[in-house]
Design a protein around this motif. Structure first.
Motif, PDB file in Angstrom:
ATOM      1  N   ALA A  23       0.799  -1.230   0.000  1.00  0.00           N
ATOM      2  CA  ALA A  23       0.000   0.000   0.000  1.00  0.00           C
ATOM      3  C   ALA A  23       0.829   1.276   0.000  1.00  0.00           C
ATOM      4  N   VAL A  24       1.965   1.312   0.682  1.00  0.00           N
ATOM      5  CA  VAL A  24       2.732   2.553   0.814  1.00  0.00           C
ATOM      6  C   VAL A  24       3.229   3.070  -0.528  1.00  0.00           C
ATOM      7  N   PRO A  25       3.850   2.278  -1.394  1.00  0.00           N
ATOM      8  CA  PRO A  25       4.287   2.829  -2.689  1.00  0.00           C
ATOM      9  C   PRO A  25       3.131   3.348  -3.552  1.00  0.00           C
ATOM     10  N   VAL A  26       1.995   2.680  -3.490  1.00  0.00           N
ATOM     11  CA  VAL A  26       0.831   3.138  -4.249  1.00  0.00           C
ATOM     12  C   VAL A  26       0.380   4.497  -3.718  1.00  0.00           C
ATOM     13  N   PHE A  27       0.358   4.646  -2.404  1.00  0.00           N
ATOM     14  CA  PHE A  27      -0.042   5.911  -1.791  1.00  0.00           C
ATOM     15  C   PHE A  27       0.921   7.025  -2.160  1.00  0.00           C
ATOM     16  N   GLN A  81       0.378   8.329  -5.645  1.00  0.00           N
ATOM     17  CA  GLN A  81      -0.837   9.138  -5.741  1.00  0.00           C
ATOM     18  C   GLN A  81      -0.588  10.560  -5.263  1.00  0.00           C
ATOM     19  N   ARG A  82       0.245  10.709  -4.248  1.00  0.00           N
ATOM     20  CA  ARG A  82       0.569  12.058  -3.771  1.00  0.00           C
ATOM     21  C   ARG A  82       1.345  12.822  -4.832  1.00  0.00           C
ATOM     22  N   ALA A  83       2.269  12.151  -5.523  1.00  0.00           N
ATOM     23  CA  ALA A  83       3.041  12.806  -6.582  1.00  0.00           C
ATOM     24  C   ALA A  83       2.111  13.230  -7.721  1.00  0.00           C
ATOM     25  N   LYS A  84       1.161  12.372  -8.069  1.00  0.00           N
ATOM     26  CA  LYS A  84       0.206  12.723  -9.119  1.00  0.00           C
ATOM     27  C   LYS A  84      -0.644  13.921  -8.702  1.00  0.00           C
ATOM     28  N   ALA A  85      -1.010  13.982  -7.443  1.00  0.00           N
ATOM     29  CA  ALA A  85      -1.824  15.098  -6.958  1.00  0.00           C
ATOM     30  C   ALA A  85      -1.048  16.407  -7.029  1.00  0.00           C
ATOM     31  N   ARG A  86       0.247  16.381  -6.673  1.00  0.00           N
ATOM     32  CA  ARG A  86       1.061  17.599  -6.762  1.00  0.00           C
ATOM     33  C   ARG A  86       1.193  18.063  -8.199  1.00  0.00           C
ATOM     34  N   LEU A  87       1.392  17.130  -9.116  1.00  0.00           N
ATOM     35  CA  LEU A  87       1.506  17.480 -10.527  1.00  0.00           C
ATOM     36  C   LEU A  87       0.176  18.020 -11.063  1.00  0.00           C
ATOM     37  N   THR A  88      -0.920  17.463 -10.617  1.00  0.00           N
ATOM     38  CA  THR A  88      -2.237  17.952 -11.030  1.00  0.00           C
ATOM     39  C   THR A  88      -2.478  19.365 -10.519  1.00  0.00           C
ATOM     40  N   SER A  89      -2.029  19.668  -9.304  1.00  0.00           N
ATOM     41  CA  SER A  89      -2.202  21.033  -8.790  1.00  0.00           C
ATOM     42  C   SER A  89      -1.363  22.015  -9.600  1.00  0.00           C
ATOM     43  N   ALA A  90      -0.178  21.601 -10.055  1.00  0.00           N
ATOM     44  CA  ALA A  90       0.639  22.465 -10.911  1.00  0.00           C
ATOM     45  C   ALA A  90      -0.053  22.683 -12.261  1.00  0.00           C
ATOM     46  N   LYS A  91      -0.670  21.636 -12.804  1.00  0.00           N
ATOM     47  CA  LYS A  91      -1.418  21.779 -14.058  1.00  0.00           C
ATOM     48  C   LYS A  91      -2.560  22.776 -13.877  1.00  0.00           C
TER      49      LYS A  91
END
Length: 152
Positions: free
Chosen positions: A35-39, A42-52
């Motif tokens: 679970a930890v690597p998947v989580f 997801q946090r990295a994707k969320a940061r990139l989405t906020s930059a977008k």
């Protein structure tokens, strides 16, 4: 009920064995390792989405300005999670608009030309997940090392 308690006391049934506890701990450890690597991804994707999102908002403001305006523009916002500002590049700059950046994002570069083309580079400064560039031609996600932006 009393018979059951008496039987439990006679058999000295006092809890879980050490083997049972170790098996449960191993199972929990395996689930956590999955679970930890998947989580984290997801946090990295969320940061990139906020930059977008930040880059998209700024580019829409630039596009809206160029409906009627024709001055060259600069975009700034170097404080992570602070504000961004669009201003003219004249000798005495005039602020066109401002807005709030998402936490952890900075505007690394941004400009607009007198012909109405523009470029905005927003980076996720604290995480190094990447940079997002929006130009008058569209949005691209760059490598973390990209630091320039050219209004094409």
């Amino acid at each position: 009920m009393m018979a059951r308690i008496r039987k439990s006391m006679e058999e000295k049934d006092q809890g879980f064995t050490l083997i049972e506890l170790l098996v449960v701990m191993i199972i929990i450890g395996i689930l956590a390792a999955i679970a930890v690597p998947v989580f984290l991804s997801q946090r990295a994707k969320a940061r990139l989405t906020s930059a977008k999102s930040d880059a998209s908002v700024i580019s829409k403001e630039l596009a809206a300005y160029y409906v009627d305006g024709s001055s060259a523009l600069s975009v700034s916002g170097a404080t992570a999670g602070g504000t961004w500002t669009v201003a003219t590049t004249a000798a005495t700059p005039v602020t066109v608009t401002t807005g709030k950046l998402s936490p952890g994002n900075v505007v690394t570069a941004g400009s607009g030309t007198t012909t109405g083309t523009y470029c905005v580079l927003v980076s996720t400064s604290t995480s190094g997940d990447g940079n997002v560039t929006v130009t008058s031609q569209g949005l691209t996600v760059n490598s973390p090392s990209a630091t320039t932006c050219t209004a094409a």
